[in-house]
Design a protein around this motif. Structure first.
Motif, short mmCIF file in Angstrom:
data_model
loop_
_atom_site.label_atom_id
_atom_site.label_comp_id
_atom_site.label_asym_id
_atom_site.label_seq_id
_atom_site.Cartn_x
_atom_site.Cartn_y
_atom_site.Cartn_z
N LEU A 1 35.74 26.95 -5.09
CA LEU A 1 36.50 25.62 -5.27
C LEU A 1 37.84 25.61 -4.47
O LEU A 1 37.88 24.63 -3.60
CB LEU A 1 37.25 25.84 -6.81
N TRP B 1 36.59 24.49 -16.56
CA TRP B 1 37.20 24.26 -15.27
C TRP B 1 37.57 22.96 -15.09
O TRP B 1 38.87 22.77 -14.35
CB TRP B 1 36.28 24.67 -14.05
N ARG B 2 36.81 21.95 -15.42
CA ARG B 2 37.44 20.65 -15.27
C ARG B 2 38.84 20.29 -15.95
O ARG B 2 39.66 19.88 -15.30
CB ARG B 2 36.35 19.54 -15.92
N GLN C 1 41.01 22.70 -16.92
CA GLN C 1 41.74 23.84 -16.34
C GLN C 1 42.43 23.24 -15.03
O GLN C 1 43.77 23.25 -14.76
CB GLN C 1 41.18 25.05 -16.07
N ILE C 2 41.52 22.43 -14.04
CA ILE C 2 42.01 22.12 -12.99
C ILE C 2 43.10 21.03 -13.22
O ILE C 2 43.91 20.79 -12.55
CB ILE C 2 40.80 21.49 -12.00
N GLN D 1 31.12 26.35 -18.44
CA GLN D 1 31.96 26.79 -17.83
C GLN D 1 32.73 25.84 -16.97
O GLN D 1 33.98 25.71 -16.75
CB GLN D 1 31.32 27.98 -16.70
N VAL D 2 31.77 24.90 -16.46
CA VAL D 2 32.32 23.84 -15.52
C VAL D 2 33.12 22.88 -16.18
O VAL D 2 34.05 22.42 -15.74
CB VAL D 2 31.27 23.05 -14.84
N GLU E 1 32.66 34.35 -11.54
CA GLU E 1 33.54 34.37 -10.50
C GLU E 1 33.25 34.06 -9.13
O GLU E 1 34.12 33.34 -8.61
CB GLU E 1 34.14 35.97 -10.64
N LYS F 1 33.32 30.51 -9.08
CA LYS F 1 34.87 29.91 -9.07
C LYS F 1 35.55 29.96 -7.58
O LYS F 1 36.29 29.20 -7.29
CB LYS F 1 35.87 30.62 -10.06
N GLY G 1 41.68 23.94 -7.65
CA GLY G 1 40.64 23.44 -7.19
C GLY G 1 40.67 21.93 -7.07
O GLY G 1 41.62 21.19 -7.53
N ASP H 1 30.01 17.57 -9.93
CA ASP H 1 28.96 18.41 -10.21
C ASP H 1 27.81 17.76 -10.85
O ASP H 1 28.05 17.27 -11.94
CB ASP H 1 29.55 19.53 -11.29
N LEU I 1 44.05 26.08 -13.10
CA LEU I 1 43.12 26.30 -12.09
C LEU I 1 43.13 25.67 -10.93
O LEU I 1 43.12 24.44 -11.11
CB LEU I 1 41.61 26.47 -12.71
#
Length: 483
Positions: free
Chosen positions: A107, A132-133, A135-136, A128-129, A101, A104, A143, A120, A141
Motif C-alpha cells: 500500500l 482494508w477499504r 480501514q483506509i 481482507q481487501v 502482511e 499490506k 494507503g 482492486d 490503515l
C-alpha cells in the motif's frame, strides 16, 4: 484608557490592511505552483491551492490567495508542476492468507509513487481487501483510496481462488446478492469455468442492479456480445485487438463447438486484424461508455521474459519473498516456450499495442492500469504505473492523453469527476507535485517532489521514509525465509 487605545489601534490596523484582517484559516497552502489542467492539456503558472481537511477550498492567483488565507503548513511549489493524484485502475492483492502482511506492505508503495487511488480487480483475499477499504477510509490503515470488486464471479471449481462460484442463473443471482451485501465498487467476472451464457447473464443482471462490471471475456463469445450485454470495462488490450478481427464470430463459434482448441483459437484471433472492423467496434465501445484498461506493461513483461530476466531488479527489494514466489509459474511457463513461440509472443505484443491510438481516436475511455500484484511476474506496484504511461506515449498517445488515463478516466468511470481529476475548489485534496512538466514529457511523472493525499502533505523525505520502511520489512522477511 489603555483598553480604549488598544481598540483604536486594532481598528486602524484593520482599516490599513483589510485583507490581512479578513484572512481565513486553512490547513495547507500550496504556493507558486504551475497547475496542470489535464482536461484542457494546458498549464497555469503562478497559482496557489488552499486545502482544508481533505478538500480543496480555493484555487487562484498566488498573490491574491496568499493575502486571503493563512495555513498551518505552506508548500513552496515554485518551479514545479501540480497534477491531480494518479489512479491505477487494475491492481491485485493475493497469494493466500499467509501473504496478508506482504500484500499490506504494498500500500505505501502506491502512495510513494503518487498513486492516491487504486482499483482492486480481485485476487484471492477479497474479504481482507474489503476490510482494508474501510480501514483506509476511516484512517485506521495507511494507503491509497481503495476501490474493489470483492470476490470475482466464476464458474464451478475454477482455476482462480477466492471466487463466488456459479453454475446456473440462480448461482449468478446469489453471487450478485453477495456482491451487493459487500457493497463492492464494481463486479469482476472471469472465464476460467463460467459458462459463456452465464457470463452474459451476469453482465446483464449486474447492469439491471446498477453495478459496473469488468472481466475476462470467454473465448466462445465475441467482444461485441459482452458489450451488448452491458460490460463496463474491458480488461487487457488483447480483447480490444480481438474486436478488430473480421473472423472473430466464426472463431468463437468454432471454439464453442469444439472444432478448435484454445491455442488454435488464440492464434487465429491474432491474425487478420482490420482497421475498419476495429474502428467500428471501438466507436461502439465509446457509444456504450465501455472503457478499456490496457495493462500494456504487464503484457510486455511477460512477452519478453526470455530476454529480460528481472533477476537483478532493484525494485525486488520492496516485494516480499512470498509474493516473489508467486511469480514463478509465469516465469517457468515462459521459459518452456520454443523459439517459435517466443518470436510469436514478441510479435503479438507489438501488434496488440498498435490499437491504443485507434481507441483514443474513436473516443474510448482508456484507463491506466498495471495488473500489478501477486502472480504477475515483475509487475511492480507503484513504479509500474509510470512504466505503463511511458508505453502509452511510445505507442501513439500524447503525454496529455496518457496523463488523462491516470488522472481523469478512472474517476470518470466511477462517476466521480465531481471530486477527482482536476485541481479546483470542491475537489478532493489528492495532488502530486512534480519537478518537470508532464505535458512535455510523460517521464516527468516519476520526478515526484511531494504528494498530498486526503489533505495530508508527504514531502520527499516522507516519501523516501515510506520506501525505506517497506524495504526494511521485506529485508526482515527475507532474513526469516533464509533461516
Amino acid at each position: 484608557m489603555k483598553t480604549t487605545l488598544c481598540l483604536a489601534l486594532s481598528s486602524l490596523l484593520a482599516l490599513a490592511s483589510p485583507a490581512l484582517a479578513a484572512r481565513q484559516d486553512a490547513d495547507v497552502l500550496v504556493r507558486h505552483a504551475t497547475l496542470v489542467d489535464v482536461e484542457h492539456a494546458r498549464t497555469l503558472p503562478g497559482q496557489a491551492v488552499v486545502i482544508r481537511g481533505a478538500d480543496i477550498v480555493a484555487v487562484g492567483e498566488d498573490a491574491t490567495l496568499a493575502g486571503q488565507w493563512r495555513a498551518r503548513r505552506t508548500v513552496d511549489a515554485r518551479g514545479r508542476y501540480l497534477i491531480p493524484g494518479l489512479w491505477d485502475m487494475h491492481v491485485h492483492f493475493g497469494g493466500g492468507p499467509a501473504l496478508v502482511e506482504e500484500n499490506k506492505a504494498l500500500l505505501p508503495l502506491y502512495v510513494a509513487h503518487g498513486i492516491t487511488s487504486v482499483r482492486d480487480a480481485s485476487g484471492d483475499l477479497p474479504g481482507q481487501v474489503l476490510a482494508w477499504r474501510a480501514q483506509i477510509a476511516n484512517g485506521q490503515l495507511f494507503g491509497p483510496q481503495l476501490f474493489t470488486s470483492g470476490a470475482k464471479i466464476e464458474g464451478i471449481a475454477p482455476v482462480w481462488k477466492g471466487t463466488l462460484e456459479a453454475g446456473d442463473e440462480a448461482g449468478v443471482d446469489a453471487a450478485l446478492d453477495r456482491e451487493q451485501r459487500d457493497r463492492v465498487d464494481f463486479v469482476k467476472i472471469t472465464d476460467s469455468t463460467l459458462k459463456p451464457e452465464l457470463f452474459l447473464y451476469a453482465l446483464s443482471e449486474a447492469k439491471k442492479r446498477g453495478l459496473r462490471t469488468s472481466g475476462h471475456i470467454p473465448m466462445a463469445l465475441t467482444v461485441g456480445q459482452a458489450v451488448d450485454a452491458g460490460i463496463s470495462s474491458i480488461e487487457h488490450l488483447d480483447y480490444a485487438f480481438q474486436a478488430g478481427i473480421p473472423d472473430e464470430a466464426a472463431i468463437a463459434a468454432d471454439f464453442a463447438a469444439g472444432r478448435i482448441d484454445r491455442a488454435e483459437a488464440s492464434r487465429r484471433l491474432h491474425e487478420g486484424f482490420d482497421r475498419a472492423t476495429a474502428m467500428a467496434a471501438y466507436r461502439r465501445f465509446s457509444e456504450r461508455g465501455v472503457a478499456v484498461t490496457p495493462t500494456l506493461d504487464g503484457s510486455r513483461i511477460l512477452s519478453f521474459l526470455d530476454s529480460e530476466t528481472h533477476a537483478d531488479d532493484p525494485y525486488l527489494a520492496y516485494i516480499g519473498p512470498g509474493l516473489r514466489r508467486t511469480y514463478a509459474w509465469r516465469v517457468e511457463r515462459a521459459a518452456s516456450a520454443t523459439p517459435e513461440q517466443i518470436q510469436a509472443r514478441h510479435a503479438r505484443h507489438a501488434r496488440v499495442a498498435t490499437v491504443l491510438p485507434l481507441l483514443q481516436e474513436a473516443g474510448v475511455r482508456i484507463m491506466a492500469g498495471t495488473d500489478a500484484g501477486f502472480l504477475n511476474s515483475y509487475n511492480y506496484p507503484g513504479i509500474g504505473l509510470h512504466n505503463e504511461l511511458a508505453l502509452y506515449v511510445r505507442h501513439g498517445l500524447t503525454p496529455a492523453q496518457a496523463l488523462a488515463t491516470a488522472t481523469r478516466n478512472g474517476p470518470a468511470w466511477f462517476g466521480r469527476l465531481d471530486r477527482y481529476g482536476a485541481i479546483a475548489a470542491g475537489k478532493a485534496a489528492d495532488l502530486v507535485l512534480l519537478e518537470r512538466n508532464p505535458l512535455q514529457d510523460i517521464g516527468a511523472t516519476r520526478g515526484i517532489d511531494t504528494v498530498v493525499m486526503r489533505g495530508v502533505v508527504y514531502d520527499r523525505a516522507a516519501l523516501d521514509a515510506m520506501l525505506a520502511g517497506v524495504r526494511a520489512r521485506v529485508a526482515a522477511w527475507n532474513a526469516e525465509a533464509a533461516r
